[in-house]
Design a protein around this motif. Structure first.
Motif, PDB file in Angstrom:
ATOM      1  N   SER A 308       0.817  -1.214   0.000  1.00  0.00           N
ATOM      2  CA  SER A 308       0.000   0.000   0.000  1.00  0.00           C
ATOM      3  C   SER A 308       0.850   1.263   0.000  1.00  0.00           C
ATOM      4  CB  SER A 308      -0.919   0.014   1.227  1.00  0.00           C
ATOM      5  OG  SER A 308      -1.774  -1.100   1.220  1.00  0.00           O
ATOM      6  N   TYR A 309       1.983   1.224   0.706  1.00  0.00           N
ATOM      7  CA  TYR A 309       2.801   2.416   0.874  1.00  0.00           C
ATOM      8  C   TYR A 309       4.270   2.064   0.701  1.00  0.00           C
ATOM      9  CZ  TYR A 309      -1.584   3.713   3.132  1.00  0.00           C
ATOM     10  OH  TYR A 309      -2.903   3.923   3.398  1.00  0.00           O
ATOM     11  N   GLN A 310       5.110   3.088   0.751  1.00  0.00           N
ATOM     12  CA  GLN A 310       6.542   2.901   0.557  1.00  0.00           C
ATOM     13  C   GLN A 310       7.343   3.160   1.833  1.00  0.00           C
ATOM     14  OE1 GLN A 310       6.926   5.512  -3.049  1.00  0.00           O
ATOM     15  NE2 GLN A 310       8.287   3.838  -3.584  1.00  0.00           N
ATOM     16  N   PHE A 311       6.787   2.852   2.961  1.00  0.00           N
ATOM     17  CA  PHE A 311       7.463   3.124   4.226  1.00  0.00           C
ATOM     18  C   PHE A 311       8.508   2.033   4.481  1.00  0.00           C
ATOM     19  CE2 PHE A 311       2.959   4.655   5.214  1.00  0.00           C
ATOM     20  CZ  PHE A 311       3.208   5.915   4.706  1.00  0.00           C
ATOM     21  N   THR A 312       9.737   2.299   4.078  1.00  0.00           N
ATOM     22  CA  THR A 312      10.775   1.273   4.142  1.00  0.00           C
ATOM     23  C   THR A 312      11.998   1.689   4.947  1.00  0.00           C
ATOM     24  OG1 THR A 312      11.729   2.087   2.070  1.00  0.00           O
ATOM     25  CG2 THR A 312      10.093   0.316   1.909  1.00  0.00           C
ATOM     26  N   GLU A 313      11.974   2.884   5.564  1.00  0.00           N
ATOM     27  CA  GLU A 313      13.135   3.326   6.328  1.00  0.00           C
ATOM     28  C   GLU A 313      13.417   2.379   7.488  1.00  0.00           C
ATOM     29  OE1 GLU A 313      11.394   7.069   4.515  1.00  0.00           O
ATOM     30  OE2 GLU A 313      10.637   5.238   5.422  1.00  0.00           O
ATOM     31  N   LYS A 314      14.680   2.102   7.706  1.00  0.00           N
ATOM     32  CA  LYS A 314      15.066   1.237   8.817  1.00  0.00           C
ATOM     33  C   LYS A 314      14.885   1.967  10.143  1.00  0.00           C
ATOM     34  CE  LYS A 314      18.394  -1.483   6.159  1.00  0.00           C
ATOM     35  NZ  LYS A 314      19.806  -1.927   6.040  1.00  0.00           N
ATOM     36  N   ARG A 315      14.790   1.167  11.175  1.00  0.00           N
ATOM     37  CA  ARG A 315      14.569   1.709  12.513  1.00  0.00           C
ATOM     38  C   ARG A 315      15.667   2.710  12.897  1.00  0.00           C
ATOM     39  NH1 ARG A 315      12.361  -1.876  17.470  1.00  0.00           N
ATOM     40  NH2 ARG A 315      12.549  -0.366  19.173  1.00  0.00           N
ATOM     41  N   GLU A 316      16.912   2.372  12.589  1.00  0.00           N
ATOM     42  CA  GLU A 316      18.031   3.252  12.929  1.00  0.00           C
ATOM     43  C   GLU A 316      17.921   4.587  12.202  1.00  0.00           C
ATOM     44  OE1 GLU A 316      18.253   0.149  11.879  1.00  0.00           O
ATOM     45  OE2 GLU A 316      18.842  -0.869  13.751  1.00  0.00           O
ATOM     46  N   TYR A 317      17.473   4.537  10.956  1.00  0.00           N
ATOM     47  CA  TYR A 317      17.339   5.767  10.174  1.00  0.00           C
ATOM     48  C   TYR A 317      16.214   6.641  10.726  1.00  0.00           C
ATOM     49  CZ  TYR A 317      16.929   8.828   6.112  1.00  0.00           C
ATOM     50  OH  TYR A 317      16.865   9.919   5.287  1.00  0.00           O
ATOM     51  N   LEU A 318      15.102   6.023  11.103  1.00  0.00           N
ATOM     52  CA  LEU A 318      14.002   6.776  11.704  1.00  0.00           C
ATOM     53  C   LEU A 318      14.454   7.452  12.994  1.00  0.00           C
ATOM     54  CD1 LEU A 318      11.105   4.210  11.170  1.00  0.00           C
ATOM     55  CD2 LEU A 318      11.354   6.411  10.008  1.00  0.00           C
TER      56      LEU A 318
END
Length: 365
Positions: A308-318
């Motif tokens: 549905s979406y492109q939310f792929t940032e890793k936890r460390e990056y967030l």
């Protein structure tokens, strides 16, 4: 949304701090709306000596429009007894105007992670046009501050430098495509190819002075994967081009016309692109834990997994973005406004500015 421009993936906090204006600004000046009392300065004459007649002329043609755009903000701000803004105020008003007019987050003018008085706005010129122009603005800021007219000259000079970069980028685009000899004799298909390639390099933040044809062609083949909204960008740019060339249809493929098209694109793209940010916010709000402004990290990733979406940032990056709330270690969540206003969502850049999501609080500061 995956970070499309990795060079911009640095820590970026939401722009929500209040301008730190010097205490010397007079209260009566803040309350009173009036035109600048001082006569027109010789700032343009000084800039002509430092930057040349061509740059003076390019800036001068923009000053009146910018004065009109700045006047309401200028008159609502704390000013000195001479009706001038000191450095922190100049930095703030320039940032506001460029964001509101173009959606540009100009290097050296934004206050990400710092106060408005942490650096001088004149430092922009030191990097891009040399010490002489930097010194002209720095002296005026240090001595008395800038009037409305002088602040508009500052902005107009910056806009004229963006115009120069547009020319440089367009020449480089022709060169990358092997169309140097066709700059003034391009076909309709060649112009569309040039405009598409120009926008591709802008959106991906590719350095137009060093990028190779191989890199551009490889990016072009994968553009749908890298940036799923690419076709919408192409469609919008073609609509802008149609509007611009309608004034002089006989020269629709001329180099000068293409310059005009891309200048218009630069002026509008940031505001147009912000519609994607609004859609992103709406998508995240659908996943929000009611009333918290946060999305559970598990739901954030699940939305990406189901396509549905492109939310792929890793936890460390967030975490680096300041968009991860770990106050409850067993139930981490994504902070919606911090995520939206992070560098992860900057989708284009030049050496002068980036195009990022516009903080909804901007106009309230």
């Amino acid at each position: 949304m995956a970070p499309f421009v990795t060079s911009l993936a640095s820590v970026a906090a939401a722009l929500a701090s209040i301008v730190a204006f010097p205490a010397s600004a007079s209260a009566s000046a803040f309350l009173e709306s009036r035109e600048p009392a001082a006569p027109r300065s010789d700032l343009l004459d000084e800039l002509e000596v430092a930057l040349g007649a061509g740059r003076r002329s390019a800036a001068e043609g923009r000053v009146a429009l910018l004065e009109d755009a700045m006047r309401p903000i200028f008159q609502s701000m704390p000013r000195t007894g001479e009706d001038r803004l000191l450095a922190s105020g100049v930095r703030y008003i320039l940032h506001r105007v460029f964001v509101e007019r173009h959606g540009w987050f100009v290097e050296g003018l934004t206050n990400v992670g710092e106060s408005w008085n942490s650096s001088s706005p004149a430092s922009f010129f030191a990097e891009h046009v040399g010490d002489e122009a930097h010194g002209i603005f720095e002296r005026r800021l240090g001595d008395r501050g800038l009037s409305l007219h002088e602040t508009a000259v500052f902005a107009a000079t910056l806009e004229s430098l963006v115009h120069e970069e547009t020319l440089e980028r367009l020449h480089s685009t022709h060169h990358v495509l092997g169309l140097d000899a066709q700059e003034d004799s391009a076909t309709e298909n060649q112009v569309e190819q040039v405009v598409d390639t120009y926008m591709l390099m802008l959106v991906l933040g590719l350095n137009h002075t060093t990028v190779s044809r191989q890199v551009v062609l490889a990016a072009s083949e994968r553009m749908d994967e890298i940036y799923p909204n690419w076709h919408q960008v192409q469609k919008w740019v073609r609509e802008v081009r149609k509007e611009v060339v309608s004034a002089t249809p006989e020269s629709r493929t001329a180099f000068s016309t293409t310059v005009s098209v891309l200048e218009e694109v630069a002026e509008r793209y940031g505001r147009w692109q912000d519609s994607e940010c609004i859609a992103l916010k709406d998508d995240l709000m659908k996943l929000e834990t009611d009333g918290t402004g946060r999305v559970p990290l598990q739901a954030f990733y699940a939305a990406a997994l189901n396509g549905s979406y492109q939310f792929t940032e890793k936890r460390e990056y967030l975490r680096q973005l300041g968009a991860l709330d770990e106050s409850q270690a067993s139930h981490p969540s994504v902070i919606i406004p911090n995520y939206i206003n992070s560098a992860s969502n900057c989708l284009a850049s030049s050496k002068f500015y980036s195009v990022c999501c516009i903080n909804e609080c901007e106009s309230l500061l």
